[in-house]
Design a protein around this motif. Structure first.
Motif, PDB file in Angstrom:
ATOM      1  N   ALA A   1     -12.609  25.410 -46.605  1.00 30.04           N
ATOM      2  CA  ALA A   1     -13.089  24.280 -45.651  1.00 30.04           C
ATOM      3  C   ALA A   1     -14.727  25.266 -44.691  1.00 30.04           C
ATOM      4  N   LEU A   2     -13.441  26.467 -44.867  1.00 30.89           N
ATOM      5  CA  LEU A   2     -14.259  27.184 -43.605  1.00 30.89           C
ATOM      6  C   LEU A   2     -15.499  28.375 -44.328  1.00 30.89           C
ATOM      7  N   LEU A   3     -15.421  28.497 -46.087  1.00 28.00           N
ATOM      8  CA  LEU A   3     -16.330  28.858 -46.332  1.00 28.00           C
ATOM      9  C   LEU A   3     -17.353  28.292 -46.403  1.00 28.00           C
ATOM     10  N   ALA A   4     -16.849  26.755 -47.168  1.00 29.45           N
ATOM     11  CA  ALA A   4     -17.678  25.798 -47.645  1.00 29.45           C
ATOM     12  C   ALA A   4     -18.782  25.883 -46.284  1.00 29.45           C
ATOM     13  N   GLY A   5     -18.443  25.206 -44.879  1.00 27.01           N
ATOM     14  CA  GLY A   5     -18.885  25.332 -43.871  1.00 27.01           C
ATOM     15  C   GLY A   5     -20.065  26.820 -43.700  1.00 27.01           C
ATOM     16  N   LYS A   6     -19.817  26.838 -44.160  1.00 27.44           N
ATOM     17  CA  LYS A   6     -20.595  28.490 -43.756  1.00 27.44           C
ATOM     18  C   LYS A   6     -21.634  28.473 -44.426  1.00 27.44           C
ATOM     19  N   ASN A   7     -21.438  28.427 -46.156  1.00 26.92           N
ATOM     20  CA  ASN A   7     -22.624  27.662 -46.709  1.00 26.92           C
ATOM     21  C   ASN A   7     -23.243  27.254 -46.503  1.00 26.92           C
ATOM     22  N   MET A   8     -22.927  25.561 -45.656  1.00 21.44           N
ATOM     23  CA  MET A   8     -23.520  25.262 -45.345  1.00 21.44           C
ATOM     24  C   MET A   8     -24.213  25.526 -43.637  1.00 21.44           C
ATOM     25  N   ALA A   9     -24.293  25.499 -43.254  1.00 18.55           N
ATOM     26  CA  ALA A   9     -24.547  26.238 -41.625  1.00 18.55           C
ATOM     27  C   ALA A   9     -25.412  27.343 -41.952  1.00 18.55           C
TER      28      ALA A   9
END
Length: 343
Positions: A169-177
């Motif tokens: 979730a952290l890596l996905a959130g970073k990518n989307m941000a």
């Protein structure tokens, strides 16, 4: 045989009979419960519980969600994540005003059962090696997130995960941000790749080691990174700094507790007048710098510019309790929160 912690009526957040979507504890409890639902979806699959025997539905139906889709690891058919869709109760118009998430995408952590353990351990190793972004599990997660965003928009979605699932979730959130689509994100006990400095009792020794580590990291960064690489990493952190995920830690959980020192040390470096060294060190890990020296510019998965950090001060007695997802919806949850923002 199912444990009590898999059965919602025995271990769920039954005290939350009316959800106040503006209440941070309520939101946290719902997010954690949906992560637990994802764990139990996989347990149901492993133990062939179907129909009325399935235990997972109670964990989402209580909060007026329905299962929209499961995310499946192609290597072993295990369920690694799930998408839940909120269904507005017909009897209440207040939900329209409080704006609960339309979709919650939740990711489970490692399950120590033979049928899923191999792929779980492989994903953990990929995280440790900063190559989680290359894993099929993560790529399936990103594809699902992008599809849901196209349906509902990033503002109507939550990401949530526990342990390995929190890393995803952290890596996905970073990518989307980074592409201008920040998503509200709940990270429960996310792993931090580091020596367990936080476990050292002597505060002077602990802070001395952290300062030495920062000096070494900053020195290696200067030696192996080009000016373009340094500027790109600084820019990346600046872009991410406005995305503030909710980070939930237990100080006695050695898997995630180093995040406490990570954020606190950055503040102490600024207080000591060496904030620039702290800024450089907070953007890099020793492992990523060695990769840079070998010609591979890899961004550490676990490093965060900003977070709203919450500690459970009712720490528990053993590792399972301190690392478990269940602590985040209990009524005796005693939290201490602080905003850490990179600037």
């Amino acid at each position: 045989m199912a444990s009590d912690k898999q059965i919602f009526r025995l271990s769920g957040a039954l005290h939350l009979t009316a959800i106040d979507w503006k209440n941070s504890y309520h939101r946290t409890s719902v997010a954690a419960s949906l992560v637990q639902a994802t764990y139990i979806l996989e347990r149901d699959r492993q133990e062939q519980r179907q129909g009325p025997q399935a235990l997972a539905p109670g964990w989402w139906e209580f909060f007026h969600f329905q299962l929209y889709r499961v995310l499946v690891d192609d290597t072993d058919s295990s369920i690694t994540g799930a998408i839940y869709e909120f269904k507005y109760p017909s009897y209440s118009s207040s939900y329209l005003e409080l704006k609960p998430p339309r979709y919650v995408i939740a990711f489970r952590g490692t399950i120590l059962k033979e049928s899923s353990l191999s792929s779980d351990l492989k994903s953990n190793l990929q995280f440790t090696g900063n190559i989680l972004h290359k894993s099929p599990r993560f790529q399936i997660a990103m594809q699902a997130i992008q599809e849901v965003i196209s349906l509902s928009g990033a503002a109507n979605i939550w990401l949530a995960g526990h342990s390995l699932g929190a890393a995803i979730a952290l890596l996905a959130g970073k990518n989307m941000a980074k592409v201008g689509c920040p998503i509200e994100t709940y990270l429960f006990n996310p792993p931090f790749i580091s020596a367990p400095v936080d476990k050292i009792k002597n505060e002077k020794v602990k802070h001395g080691l952290r300062i030495a580590s920062s000096l070494i990291t900053a020195g290696i960064t200067a030696a192996v990174s080009s000016n373009d690489q340094k500027q790109q990493r600084e820019y990346s952190f600046q872009v991410l700094s406005t995305w503030i995920p909710y980070l939930f830690l237990n100080p006695l959980d050695h898997i995630c507790s180093e995040y406490l020192g990570y954020f606190e040390h950055r503040e102490k470096m600024a207080e000591l007048g060496v904030g620039e060294i702290g800024r450089v060190a907070t953007q890099h890990s020793i492992g990523s710098l060695f990769s840079t020296a070998l010609g591979k510019d890899i961004e550490p998965t676990h490093l965060l510019p900003s977070a709203f950090l919450t500690m459970n001060m009712n720490c528990g007695q053993d590792f399972k309790e301190c690392h478990g997802i269940h602590q985040w919806w209990t009524q005796d949850f005693q939290w201490q929160s602080k905003l850490h923002q990179f600037s």
